[in-house]
Motif scaffolding. Sequence first.
Motif, PDB file in Angstrom:
ATOM      1  N   SER A 154      89.474  71.309  52.448  1.00 31.13           N
ATOM      2  CA  SER A 154      88.461  70.476  53.096  1.00 31.13           C
ATOM      3  C   SER A 154      87.126  71.201  53.165  1.00 31.13           C
ATOM      4  CB  SER A 154      88.912  70.091  54.508  1.00 31.13           C
ATOM      5  OG  SER A 154      90.080  69.306  54.480  1.00 31.13           O
ATOM      6  N   ALA A 155      87.170  72.507  53.456  1.00 24.25           N
ATOM      7  CA  ALA A 155      85.934  73.286  53.533  1.00 24.25           C
ATOM      8  C   ALA A 155      85.207  73.279  52.194  1.00 24.25           C
ATOM      9  CB  ALA A 155      86.237  74.716  53.971  1.00 24.25           C
ATOM     10  N   SER A 156      85.969  73.380  51.097  1.00 23.31           N
ATOM     11  CA  SER A 156      85.360  73.273  49.770  1.00 23.31           C
ATOM     12  C   SER A 156      84.740  71.897  49.582  1.00 23.31           C
ATOM     13  CB  SER A 156      86.415  73.501  48.683  1.00 23.31           C
ATOM     14  OG  SER A 156      86.972  74.790  48.762  1.00 23.31           O
ATOM     15  N   GLY A 157      85.443  70.883  50.073  1.00 24.03           N
ATOM     16  CA  GLY A 157      84.935  69.524  49.944  1.00 24.03           C
ATOM     17  C   GLY A 157      83.651  69.298  50.714  1.00 24.03           C
ATOM     18  N   VAL A 158      83.525  69.929  51.883  1.00 25.16           N
ATOM     19  CA  VAL A 158      82.296  69.789  52.670  1.00 25.16           C
ATOM     20  C   VAL A 158      81.110  70.373  51.907  1.00 25.16           C
ATOM     21  CG1 VAL A 158      81.111  70.513  54.785  1.00 25.16           C
ATOM     22  CG2 VAL A 158      83.473  69.711  54.893  1.00 25.16           C
ATOM     23  N   ILE A 159      81.330  71.502  51.244  1.00 22.16           N
ATOM     24  CA  ILE A 159      80.256  72.092  50.436  1.00 22.16           C
ATOM     25  C   ILE A 159      79.848  71.133  49.315  1.00 22.16           C
ATOM     26  CG2 ILE A 159      79.662  73.955  48.841  1.00 22.16           C
ATOM     27  CD1 ILE A 159      81.472  75.784  50.498  1.00 22.16           C
ATOM     28  N   ALA A 160      80.837  70.586  48.615  1.00 20.40           N
ATOM     29  CA  ALA A 160      80.535  69.647  47.538  1.00 20.40           C
ATOM     30  C   ALA A 160      79.856  68.387  48.079  1.00 20.40           C
ATOM     31  CB  ALA A 160      81.819  69.282  46.793  1.00 20.40           C
ATOM     32  N   LEU A 161      80.310  67.912  49.228  1.00 18.95           N
ATOM     33  CA  LEU A 161      79.692  66.741  49.839  1.00 18.95           C
ATOM     34  C   LEU A 161      78.225  67.011  50.149  1.00 18.95           C
ATOM     35  CD1 LEU A 161      79.835  63.928  51.169  1.00 18.95           C
ATOM     36  CD2 LEU A 161      80.650  65.067  53.256  1.00 18.95           C
ATOM     37  N   GLY A 162      77.952  68.165  50.739  1.00 22.57           N
ATOM     38  CA  GLY A 162      76.569  68.510  51.066  1.00 22.57           C
ATOM     39  C   GLY A 162      75.696  68.639  49.833  1.00 22.57           C
ATOM     40  N   ARG A 163      76.230  69.262  48.785  1.00 23.49           N
ATOM     41  CA  ARG A 163      75.462  69.405  47.535  1.00 23.49           C
ATOM     42  C   ARG A 163      75.093  68.032  46.969  1.00 23.49           C
ATOM     43  NH1 ARG A 163      75.281  74.432  45.144  1.00 23.49           N
ATOM     44  NH2 ARG A 163      76.927  75.945  45.661  1.00 23.49           N
ATOM     45  N   ASN A 164      76.057  67.128  46.981  1.00 25.98           N
ATOM     46  CA  ASN A 164      75.812  65.811  46.398  1.00 25.98           C
ATOM     47  C   ASN A 164      74.894  64.957  47.260  1.00 25.98           C
ATOM     48  OD1 ASN A 164      77.522  65.220  43.784  1.00 25.98           O
ATOM     49  ND2 ASN A 164      78.787  66.536  45.074  1.00 25.98           N
ATOM     50  N   LEU A 165      75.032  65.055  48.575  1.00 28.13           N
ATOM     51  CA  LEU A 165      74.094  64.348  49.443  1.00 28.13           C
ATOM     52  C   LEU A 165      72.670  64.845  49.207  1.00 28.13           C
ATOM     53  CD1 LEU A 165      76.087  64.241  52.807  1.00 28.13           C
ATOM     54  CD2 LEU A 165      75.444  62.260  51.396  1.00 28.13           C
ATOM     55  N   ALA A 166      72.527  66.166  49.046  1.00 28.45           N
ATOM     56  CA  ALA A 166      71.204  66.740  48.790  1.00 28.45           C
ATOM     57  C   ALA A 166      70.672  66.273  47.444  1.00 28.45           C
ATOM     58  CB  ALA A 166      71.270  68.263  48.850  1.00 28.45           C
ATOM     59  N   ALA A 167      71.541  66.241  46.430  1.00 28.34           N
ATOM     60  CA  ALA A 167      71.108  65.838  45.090  1.00 28.34           C
ATOM     61  C   ALA A 167      70.727  64.363  45.042  1.00 28.34           C
ATOM     62  CB  ALA A 167      72.219  66.124  44.075  1.00 28.34           C
TER      63      ALA A 167
END
Length: 250
Positions: free
Chosen positions: A166-179
């Motif tokens: 899940s922690a990995s997913g939060v990082i990916a979620l944040g990257r994509n929201l930013a992008a």
Amino acid sequence: MSDLIGNLQGKTVFIAGGAGNIGGMAVRGCLRAGATVVTASRTKDRFDRLRRFIEADRLNADNLITLEGDVGTPAGAKTLYEQVAERVGVPDGVITSLGGSIDPMPLLAMSLDTWDGVLHSNLTSHLLTAQVFLPPMIERGSGTYILISGYGAYVGWPNGAPVSISASGVIALGRNLAAENKNTGVRIATMVLATGERLWQEFEGQSGAFRGDDVGDFLGWLLSQNADDIEPSVLHYVTNWEKANIMRHA
């Protein structure tokens, strides 16, 4: 205690999970920076501990607004946003510190219900919060939105894998929201927090027993105007509880 204090006078901050461990530090740091802070929890009892901590640090608890609510469902997240907006309008900053741990259990013996429950609490809740809190900030064209993840995203976590995943997913979620939301005026970043000790400790009747003050102060600074030059979508924050070391990675 950190010297890195932001200036959030006149600003409003919503902290999802502010009655928890990391979230409690975020509440403290933003109050120290001068913000009006709104936080939410599913149970009122957790607010009692949070307020005792705030008052023990001689901070003004009048600037803390607590709401009972749950961002774990679309309807709950929407209702909570409406309550926040009614009290303070569209927040200037949002911090999401969500999720929890799991009883030790290997992946190969884990039930689907357990897997789904951890991912929902630790990852999906971040998405549901973003879906209701980010659009009004984007429409206004300003603000900072920070998702908090853990260092388990980068290491194997035997018997606690869904939390790590899940922690990995939060990082990916944040990257994509930013992008997906570049050039909107809203800064979106994920802060990965690596700690060496248990964060929440008994503090009642003691002075300074609550360790890791630098974490909350850094979050308050990051939300402030002093952090306008920070662009990376992922920030790594490592502390040994004695001296903070901030490492930035794009």
